[in-house]
Design a protein around this motif. Structure first.
Motif: not given
Length: 155
Positions: A62-85
């Motif tokens: 499992v991979v666990v990603i944590s966000s505190v700065n409020g940009h989790g939705h922006i950076d997370g969407a990009r990251l998961i797209g890159r992981l899946r592709a």
């Protein structure tokens, strides 16, 4: 000749690339270790390419990603797209969870969890989620059987 086998499930833990917070990673690492996981903590501000390379190298359950700065939705969407592709089946199919402060609008960020699930995350936890929910999701996503990334070591 005997072989030692890794029996603990492995988790790669990271922030999104723009998040420099570390206290959340320390808390999560301790929580995950208490739940019986081997944790590879990549630290804060991990670039997407580095995280993908570390997932490839460690073959976590499992991979666990944590966000505190409020940009989790922006950076997370990009990251998961890159992981899946990524082109690497083991990287592209690893279960990935994200949680924390996903946006900067507080309670008005109600749709971000759904957007991140649609983007490819297997579970999303909003700010203030019960840590017990993480444990339940980890057990479900990592499975109850043998770890996916067994390592045989000759002795």
């Amino acid at each position: 000749m005997s072989a030692l086998v890794r029996l603990k499930r492995r988790v790669v833990l990271s922030t999104v690339s723009s998040d420099s917070h570390t206290w959340n990673l320390v808390f999560l690492q301790l929580l995950l270790e208490e739940l019986g996981y081997e944790v590879v903590n990549l630290g804060a501000c991990v670039p997407d390419d580095v995280l993908i390379d570390e997932v490839r190298a460690h073959r976590p359950d499992v991979v666990v990603i944590s966000s505190v700065n409020g940009h989790g939705h922006i950076d997370g969407a990009r990251l998961i797209g890159r992981l899946r592709a990524s082109g690497d089946r083991a990287v592209a199919q690893v279960p990935v969870l994200i949680g924390g402060k996903l946006g900067i609008a507080g309670g008005a960020d109600t749709g971000l969890a759904g957007e991140l699930m649609t983007a490819g995350f297997d579970a999303v936890f909003t700010d203030g989620a019960d840590p017990a929910e993480l444990g339940r999701a980890m057990r479900q996503l990592a499975g109850a059987g043998v770890p996916a990334a067994l390592e045989a070591v000759s002795a």
